[in-house]
Design a protein around this motif. Structure first.
Motif, PDB file in Angstrom:
ATOM      1  N   UNK A  20      56.547  53.679  31.991  1.00 64.83           N
ATOM      2  CA  UNK A  20      55.245  53.164  31.561  1.00 64.83           C
ATOM      3  C   UNK A  20      54.902  53.634  30.143  1.00 64.83           C
ATOM      4  N   UNK A  21      55.304  54.864  29.839  1.00 54.39           N
ATOM      5  CA  UNK A  21      54.979  55.450  28.540  1.00 54.39           C
ATOM      6  C   UNK A  21      56.051  55.199  27.482  1.00 54.39           C
ATOM      7  N   UNK A  22      57.210  54.645  27.907  1.00 52.68           N
ATOM      8  CA  UNK A  22      58.297  54.411  26.963  1.00 52.68           C
ATOM      9  C   UNK A  22      58.976  55.685  26.503  1.00 52.68           C
ATOM     10  N   UNK A  23      59.061  56.676  27.401  1.00 51.84           N
ATOM     11  CA  UNK A  23      59.662  57.966  27.053  1.00 51.84           C
ATOM     12  C   UNK A  23      61.091  58.051  27.579  1.00 51.84           C
ATOM     13  N   UNK A  24      62.044  58.543  26.789  1.00 50.49           N
ATOM     14  CA  UNK A  24      63.451  58.607  27.204  1.00 50.49           C
ATOM     15  C   UNK A  24      63.721  59.810  28.102  1.00 50.49           C
ATOM     16  N   UNK A  25      63.571  59.613  29.391  1.00 48.86           N
ATOM     17  CA  UNK A  25      63.738  60.715  30.344  1.00 48.86           C
ATOM     18  C   UNK A  25      65.165  60.834  30.862  1.00 48.86           C
ATOM     19  N   UNK A  26      65.907  59.739  30.853  1.00 46.53           N
ATOM     20  CA  UNK A  26      67.178  59.654  31.562  1.00 46.53           C
ATOM     21  C   UNK A  26      68.247  59.056  30.649  1.00 46.53           C
ATOM     22  N   UNK A  27      69.382  59.747  30.512  1.00 44.86           N
ATOM     23  CA  UNK A  27      70.436  59.246  29.634  1.00 44.86           C
ATOM     24  C   UNK A  27      71.812  59.365  30.240  1.00 44.86           C
ATOM     25  N   UNK A  28      72.724  58.602  29.684  1.00 40.21           N
ATOM     26  CA  UNK A  28      74.135  58.629  30.071  1.00 40.21           C
ATOM     27  C   UNK A  28      74.970  58.869  28.827  1.00 40.21           C
ATOM     28  N   UNK A  29      75.857  59.860  28.881  1.00 38.76           N
ATOM     29  CA  UNK A  29      76.735  60.161  27.756  1.00 38.76           C
ATOM     30  C   UNK A  29      78.171  59.836  28.139  1.00 38.76           C
ATOM     31  N   UNK A  30      78.732  58.849  27.481  1.00 34.28           N
ATOM     32  CA  UNK A  30      80.129  58.461  27.688  1.00 34.28           C
ATOM     33  C   UNK A  30      80.974  59.295  26.725  1.00 34.28           C
ATOM     34  N   UNK A  31      81.548  60.375  27.218  1.00 32.40           N
ATOM     35  CA  UNK A  31      82.177  61.356  26.343  1.00 32.40           C
ATOM     36  C   UNK A  31      83.476  60.861  25.728  1.00 32.40           C
ATOM     37  N   UNK A  32      84.185  59.995  26.447  1.00 37.40           N
ATOM     38  CA  UNK A  32      85.465  59.500  25.943  1.00 37.40           C
ATOM     39  C   UNK A  32      85.892  58.284  26.752  1.00 37.40           C
ATOM     40  N   UNK A  33      86.764  57.418  26.178  1.00 38.62           N
ATOM     41  CA  UNK A  33      87.236  56.252  26.911  1.00 38.62           C
ATOM     42  C   UNK A  33      88.583  56.499  27.592  1.00 38.62           C
ATOM     43  N   UNK A  34      89.120  57.693  27.466  1.00 39.07           N
ATOM     44  CA  UNK A  34      90.434  58.016  28.018  1.00 39.07           C
ATOM     45  C   UNK A  34      90.329  58.354  29.498  1.00 39.07           C
ATOM     46  N   UNK A  74      62.220  64.866  25.176  1.00 42.38           N
ATOM     47  CA  UNK A  74      61.815  64.823  26.576  1.00 42.38           C
ATOM     48  C   UNK A  74      62.891  64.439  27.555  1.00 42.38           C
ATOM     49  N   UNK A  75      64.138  64.264  27.110  1.00 41.15           N
ATOM     50  CA  UNK A  75      65.225  63.906  28.023  1.00 41.15           C
ATOM     51  C   UNK A  75      65.448  65.047  29.013  1.00 41.15           C
ATOM     52  N   UNK A  76      65.536  64.698  30.289  1.00 41.19           N
ATOM     53  CA  UNK A  76      65.731  65.700  31.339  1.00 41.19           C
ATOM     54  C   UNK A  76      66.985  65.439  32.157  1.00 41.19           C
ATOM     55  N   UNK A  77      67.226  64.178  32.506  1.00 38.64           N
ATOM     56  CA  UNK A  77      68.357  63.816  33.360  1.00 38.64           C
ATOM     57  C   UNK A  77      69.490  63.256  32.509  1.00 38.64           C
ATOM     58  N   UNK A  78      70.683  63.796  32.687  1.00 36.06           N
ATOM     59  CA  UNK A  78      71.848  63.302  31.961  1.00 36.06           C
ATOM     60  C   UNK A  78      73.009  63.056  32.920  1.00 36.06           C
ATOM     61  N   UNK A  79      73.668  61.920  32.731  1.00 34.58           N
ATOM     62  CA  UNK A  79      74.912  61.606  33.418  1.00 34.58           C
ATOM     63  C   UNK A  79      76.050  61.765  32.418  1.00 34.58           C
ATOM     64  N   UNK A  80      77.047  62.579  32.764  1.00 35.99           N
ATOM     65  CA  UNK A  80      78.237  62.752  31.929  1.00 35.99           C
ATOM     66  C   UNK A  80      79.350  61.910  32.528  1.00 35.99           C
ATOM     67  N   UNK A  81      79.886  60.996  31.719  1.00 40.36           N
ATOM     68  CA  UNK A  81      80.845  60.051  32.248  1.00 40.36           C
ATOM     69  C   UNK A  81      81.917  59.771  31.215  1.00 40.36           C
ATOM     70  N   UNK A  82      82.812  58.833  31.506  1.00 37.11           N
ATOM     71  CA  UNK A  82      83.882  58.452  30.611  1.00 37.11           C
ATOM     72  C   UNK A  82      84.192  56.981  30.820  1.00 37.11           C
ATOM     73  N   UNK A  83      85.502  56.672  30.786  1.00 38.40           N
ATOM     74  CA  UNK A  83      86.686  57.480  30.981  1.00 38.40           C
ATOM     75  C   UNK A  83      86.555  58.542  32.049  1.00 38.40           C
TER      76      UNK A  83
END
Length: 368
Positions: A20-34, A74-83
């Motif tokens: 509702x507030x347009x705040x980036x609370x949740x992100x995904x980091x694609x660390x590599x494509x391997x 304000x980011x709190x939740x992160x998903x670490x993924x790939x690859x």
């Protein structure tokens, strides 16, 4: 368009308020494509040579510098993924430091590299959850679909090792032609291991299969995918509630409704993804808007991505379709299916029509 699954009421409320507030609370980091596997339907994996032609990996220090900006925003939740994220150099230092920053971390992994040492690490520095994909109920699917013989046994071992360390594990399953027959057995394995199973019966077209006829792709034909989804529904909804669920869905399809034609998930409202090349996007499937976050900074990148998402519109026929409650369409899937954000994905039209047929058949049988 899939988001990181949040199961508690508090987390859902936090995400709803952030959207509702347009705040980036949740992100995904694609660390590599391997990846150490080479799954036919994957839409991420590159060989090392392909990767080097397209760019370089960011270092752990670069990700951590970005994480400081994310934390401040304000980011709190992160998903670490790939690859396969466990292949990322200095993964443990990155993970531990992100956790020390206060981030709540989830990991997507195929599990085949997870040995006793990795399990002890995650036992001592616990993530919120480890999502492990199980590609079949035996070695056959790992050989034919993942081109990785022996992967089934390694994955089961990884799940057991993590559970022994008290780490929360969820089993993901990508349902394809090669493992469709294993679907019910995957649920049995999950019960045996004490880990929930969440199959995905709709697979996006693979990176190297886009444009091929459906019959030549690793994923299911649309009608097969809908039939598999009906199996998932019957596995996950208790028998005493199934009839009410089916009637509710059919009532939704019978109602004359106009559905939103923009992005309805949290992509761009409170969620984002950063790929291995450092491009921030609304989610892992959308390729636009795409902003070089390491160059412009997190706050500015989020501002541009969030604003850019508001321009997307679905095909008018999708917004008015009575089968929308059964359909998996979104601007991301439309893009990968048709090459247009406002394209009409025929695959999903057929999927939704077949799922409706199965639900109505069940309802008719109840009336008997």
């Amino acid at each position: 368009m899939h988001q990181i699954p949040f199961e508690t009421t508090l987390e859902r409320r936090m995400l709803s308020r952030a959207a509702q507030l347009g705040l980036p609370l949740n992100g995904s980091l694609e660390l590599l494509p391997l990846c150490n596997m080479n799954c036919s339907m994957c839409y991420i994996r590159l060989s090392r040579a392909e990767m080097e032609q397209r760019g370089r990996l960011r270092t752990a220090d670069e990700w951590l510098q970005l994480a400081e900006q994310m934390r401040d925003a304000g980011v709190l939740f992160l998903l670490l993924t790939g690859g396969e994220p466990l292949l990322f150099p200095n993964f443990r230092r990155l993970f531990r430091t992100l956790k020390e920053m206060g981030m709540i971390l989830t990991i997507n992994t195929n599990g085949t590299l997870l040995d006793e040492d990795w399990a002890r690490f995650f036992g001592s520095c616990k993530p919120r959850r480890v999502n492990i994909t199980l590609y079949g109920a035996n070695e056959d699917a790992y050989a034919s679909l993942c081109h990785y013989p022996g992967g089934f046994a390694k994955t089961l071992r990884a799940i057991r090792l993590l559970k022994e360390q008290g780490v929360d594990v969820k089993i993901s399953a990508s349902v394809t032609r090669d493992n469709l027959r294993d679907l019910e057995e995957l649920y049995r394995i999950g019960r045996e291991l004490g880990a929930p199973v969440t199959p995905d019966t709709y697979m996006l077209p693979g990176l190297h299969e886009r444009g091929l006829p459906f019959a030549q792709q690793a994923r299911l034909e649309p009608e097969q995918a809908a039939q598999a989804q009906w199996t998932v529904i019957r596995q996950e909804i208790p028998a005493e509630f199934l009839a009410d669920y089916v009637r509710g869905k059919l009532q939704q399809t019978d109602a004359a409704a106009q559905y939103p034609d923009g992005i309805t998930c949290m992509a761009g409202s409170c969620s984002f993804a950063v790929n291995w090349q450092g491009q921030m996007r609304p989610c892992v499937t959308l390729e636009e808007p795409s902003v070089p976050v390491f160059e412009v900074g997190f706050a500015q990148a989020w501002k541009q991505v969030s604003a850019g998402c508001k321009a997307f519109r679905l095909h008018p026929g999708c917004a008015a379709c009575r089968l929308r409650p059964l359909c998996r369409t979104c601007v991301g899937s439309a893009w990968l299916e048709t090459g247009r954000y406002d394209g009409k994905p025929g695959y999903l039209c057929r999927y939704a029509a077949e799922l409706e047929r199965l639900l109505r058949q069940y309802a008719d049988d109840l009336e008997g």
